[in-house]
Write an enzyme that holds these catalytic residues in place. Structure first.
Site, short mmCIF file in Angstrom:
data_model
loop_
_atom_site.label_atom_id
_atom_site.label_comp_id
_atom_site.label_asym_id
_atom_site.label_seq_id
_atom_site.Cartn_x
_atom_site.Cartn_y
_atom_site.Cartn_z
N CYS A 39 0.83 -1.21 0.00
CA CYS A 39 0.00 0.00 0.00
C CYS A 39 0.86 1.26 0.00
O CYS A 39 0.43 2.30 -0.50
CB CYS A 39 -0.95 0.00 1.19
SG CYS A 39 -0.15 -0.30 2.78
N HIS A 96 -1.00 0.59 7.60
CA HIS A 96 -1.61 0.69 6.27
C HIS A 96 -1.54 2.14 5.79
O HIS A 96 -1.61 3.08 6.57
CB HIS A 96 -3.07 0.23 6.35
CG HIS A 96 -3.76 0.15 5.03
ND1 HIS A 96 -3.31 -0.64 4.00
CD2 HIS A 96 -4.89 0.77 4.57
CE1 HIS A 96 -4.12 -0.51 2.96
NE2 HIS A 96 -5.07 0.33 3.29
#
Length: 834
Positions: free
Chosen positions: A333, A794
């Site tokens: 990510c 994340h």
């Protein structure tokens, strides 16, 4: 069929059977994101094993002359219900029970099932040959082609090889303390239930020390839950290393943690060690979550960071050009977020996407290894809209979802990730990384590959002016350096909700002493103006060597802009170190503005009447032995820094450049230079061109020299870089880009000519090319991080498209309702023209 057989016979010598080590690209087109699942399937050259989508296979045939391709086409099967519904016999999806990927009980990587069709296609007429057709052909044709087809289908594709398809997070090493563990004969017997922490009476997350049988609570988690650290404190007081988590003991084993080894471990003598304290392992039942189950729960809750991901609102899915999602390839990510933002910058669009046909036409025979080709491929994939399509509903064939999901088919940038990460100790792995570090790494690669021609990274490049004033002589020194990111400090003492923070801290301390659950954490609110004031205020240098005073003295350093780039990247320095040098993330909210005026921070250069410090170098730290020229370094200080986890060469440089003045000065040097591109490069002493372990006469690889020279550097510069990095090509390339100023002012070339002698034969090297203009900007994108460290958590990004904020969360692309601009990590501004 006889005609087809004749064609196959004529190209038989070009058809190869894959051997070990061959790179087989049968999952992804070299020039697009077409795959066997795409419309038209994938054509794999049976000579080079490169894969091409239907729109690019003719181009490859024309350029290479290859005629035989293996066509692979997969069609997704419609999902079927299990026995309880329609009786298909397929087992229902199971929840993961192991912290693993690709093995029984782990996270399921491949959920979809496909029907596969394979055949040979002969170009240019696209004549098709199936396995049944081969049975009617001459033996020599049938055997060779059948072997090649079977070899290609059984070979691991490059993407499969690069991915961690089978990973088991529960594989634990045997503790070095287990076999010889000393257990005290203190008469302690542990009951089968009813346990409490001996300090705080906590009744869950309890650990029994296997040396003395004492029971304490476990660690406190980052969110305040868990225990109160009493088991850890007991280890620190006694040194007893192993503890078992009560409630996880079953006849099959238990969770055992080694505080000394700082990891979950195996204890082969666990039954014996438990029996010592009256615990019969064979009769115990599990009553608590194991550490693996807790980690699995965390991995399944990635979508619960509600504020940044805007999970509380029903977001409207978007699709079309510039609105393409990217698949998460396993902690990718950080890469997805950075590349989404970069391809909204016009410089990158025009360099790689507008010129895509020219780039593809000039691509080498293996385009999978060409940087320009793969960046252009990614840029076109993100901007064209060809892959911006809704993902198939996993429940297709049953009731449709009542709410839009936002997921897209998107693109899987496996080939790109493998190329930009190749040879890098971090970006070549599937571990989470720092988005800021990846941004600089990618810019560095762009710089390497744009030595001639348009360089899109110039959009971010700016000059920093540093003014140092000696407090003893009041003389000044001006230096300039190139940078790409403005690092914004976070002055925690300037929080506007200090009382609320103090009250939260008081409640937390009360909870700690009483054993009550920890209260909800409170986020510090820091004004953006306070961050900018901290950036611009002078810094005091206590160990500055003054060339005017010829001694160490105090100086002040002021940092300003010598130029303003077209696009300004601001990194909020949320990641720092505590007093114990343990990394931590600051939980802060900063009112980052939509518009920014940095005009007041422009440097002015030497002031009227201001005297400059003499250009005299400080005395080098050398031994009297001129031949050895080894730096005299305090080994104990170097060791202390290394124990904190910093690279050895960085520690050596810290001690060298602070003149052996102690751990505090060296630590300050480390903290001030951690973001330097050559932070961990070998220490290169003044007056030498070789790093430790090399000598000026050491032979240099001609192949490595040729590689660096082909990038636009001179042979002299390439030689110096290789000598400074022990003749390691990858390190030499990194070194040469971080020492451009040194290389451009080289006084002596390899041939022995001085700079004065060669001055008339060549132009002086140009300085770094920077753009300049007004210092007024507007925010157009930001990248946010969720988690306690850059190594976990994340990333998502928000980008402003046509006055609408859009959230890019891997494959999800949606209109943003409440962009959390106060919680970002990297902010991207573009210049506002009057």
């Amino acid at each position: 069929m006889a005609e087809v057989s004749d064609v196959l016979m004529s190209v038989l010598s070009t058809i190869r059977v894959p051997r070990p080590g061959d790179r087989v690209h049968k999952d992804e087109c070299a020039l697009s994101f077409s795959s066997p699942e795409s419309e038209g399937g994938l054509y794999v050259c049976m000579n080079s094993f490169l894969g091409f989508g239907s729109q690019y296979v003719d181009r490859h045939h024309t350029r290479s002359g290859q005629r035989a391709y293996l066509h692979i086409s997969r069609t997704r099967k419609a999902p079927k219900e299990d026995d309880e519904n329609s009786g298909s016999g397929d087992p229902p999806k199971k929840k993961p029970t192991r912290l693993a990927i690709g093995i029984e009980g782990g996270f399921n990587v491949e959920q979809e099932q496909y029907e596969e069709e394979v055949k040979v296609v002969l170009f240019p007429d696209r004549q098709e040959v199936t396995s049944d057709d081969l049975a009617t052909m001459p033996d020599v044709v049938r055997e060779r082609v059948s072997l090649a087809m079977a070899g290609l289908m059984s070979a691991d594709s490059v993407s499969h090889t690069l991915q961690v398809q089978q990973w088991d997070g529960e594989v634990r090493a045997e503790s070095r303390h287990a076999v010889e563990l000393k257990q005290l004969n203190n008469g302690t017997k542990i009951p089968p239930s009813g346990w409490r922490c001996e300090v705080c009476d906590l009744q869950e997350n309890l650990w029994m020390n296997l040396s003395d049988g004492r029971v304490f609570c476990g660690r406190r988690y980052f969110d305040g839950s868990g225990g109160n650290n009493h088991a850890l404190l007991h280890f620190q007081q006694t040194g007893h290393p192993l503890a078992v988590k009560l409630g996880t003991i079953t006849p099959d084993g238990a969770d055992v943690y080694s505080y000394d080894e700082d990891d979950m471990v195996l204890d082969p003598k666990l039954p014996e060690h438990l029996s010592h304290f009256g615990i019969d392992m064979m009769t115990m039942e599990k009553t608590e979550h194991t550490m693996t189950e807790l980690e699995i729960a965390v991995n399944q809750r990635v979508g619960e960071w509600e504020v940044i991901q805007e999970s509380g609102a029903t977001l409207r899915p978007l699709s079309g050009p510039g609105l393409t999602g990217m698949k998460n390839l396993g902690n990718s990510c950080y890469l997805n977020s950075v590349m989404q933002v970069l391809f909204t910058v016009p410089d990158f669009q025009s360099k790689y996407v507008s010129n895509i046909d020219k780039i593809f036409n000039e691509a080498p025979s293996d385009p999978t290894q060409d940087f320009k080709t793969q960046v252009a491929k990614l840029g076109y994939g993100l901007l064209s809209g060809e892959y911006s399509k809704p993902a198939p509903d996993p429940g297709e064939g049953s009731e449709p979802s009542s709410e839009p999901r936002g997921d897209q088919v998107g693109i899987a940038a496996r080939m790109f990730k493998a190329l930009v990460g190749r040879g890098h100790p971090e970006f070549s792995t599937n571990r989470q990384q720092d988005a800021q570090e990846f941004l600089l790494h990618f810019i560095n690669m762009v710089e390497r590959n744009c030595r001639s021609g348009v360089n899109p990274s110039e959009a971010f490049r700016f000059l920093v002016e540093e003014r140092i004033v000696c407090q003893q002589s009041q003389k000044a020194k001006y230096t300039q350096r190139v940078d790409y990111i403005l690092q914004l400090p976070v002055p925690m003492d300037q929080a506007t909700n200090t009382e609320e923070l103090q009250e939260a801290e008081r409640r937390r301390e009360e909870a700690d002493s009483s054993g009550a659950p920890a209260p909800a954490p409170v986020r510090a609110c820091i004004p953006f103006t306070a961050c900018m004031a901290a950036l611009s205020e002078p810094e005091t240098l206590t160990d500055f060597w003054s060339s005017a005073a010829q001694a160490k003295t105090t100086a002040t350093k002021t940092t300003r802009f010598a130029s303003f780039p077209d696009h300004m990247v601001i990194q909020v320095k949320k990641f720092t170190f505590g007093q114990d040098w343990v990394p931590k993330k600051l939980d802060v909210s900063i009112d980052v503005p939509d518009t920014l005026d940095l005009t007041a921070l422009r440097g002015t250069g030497q002031q009227p009447g201001e005297e400059l410090l003499p250009e005299v170098a400080p005395p080098p730290l050398m031994t009297p032995d001129v031949e050895v020229k080894a730096p005299v370094l305090d080994d104990s200080t170097v060791s202390q820094l290394c124990e904190m986890g910093f690279p050895l060469e960085a520690c050596r440089k810290a001690v060298y450049y602070t003149g052996n003045t102690g751990i505090d000065a060296a630590m300050n040097w480390v903290m001030g230079h951690m973001d330097d591109p050559d932070f961990s490069s070998p220490l290169v002493l003044p007056g030498t061109s070789s790093a430790p372990g090399t000598t000026p006469t050491e032979s240099i690889s001609e192949e490595h020299l040729a590689t660096i020279v082909s990038m636009g550097f001179s042979r002299d510069q390439a030689t110096r870089a290789l000598r400074a990095t022990s003749n390691v090509l990858e390190r030499a390339v990194d070194w040469i880009f971080s020492h451009l100023d040194d290389l451009e002012s080289m006084e002596v070339s390899e041939g022995g000519r001085s700079a004065a002698e060669s001055e008339g034969s060549r132009e002086p090297p140009p300085g770094p090319k920077v753009r300049d203009g007004p210092g007024k900007y507007e925010l157009f994108a930001f990248i946010s991080h969720m988690g306690t460290s850059t190594m976990c958590g994340h990333y998502v990004c928000h980008i402003k498209k046509d006055q609408q904020w859009v959230i890019f969360n891997d494959q999800k692309v949606c209109a943003s309702e409440k962009p959390p601009k106060d919680l970002g990590y990297l902010y991207f501004y573009r210049r506002v023209t009057e």
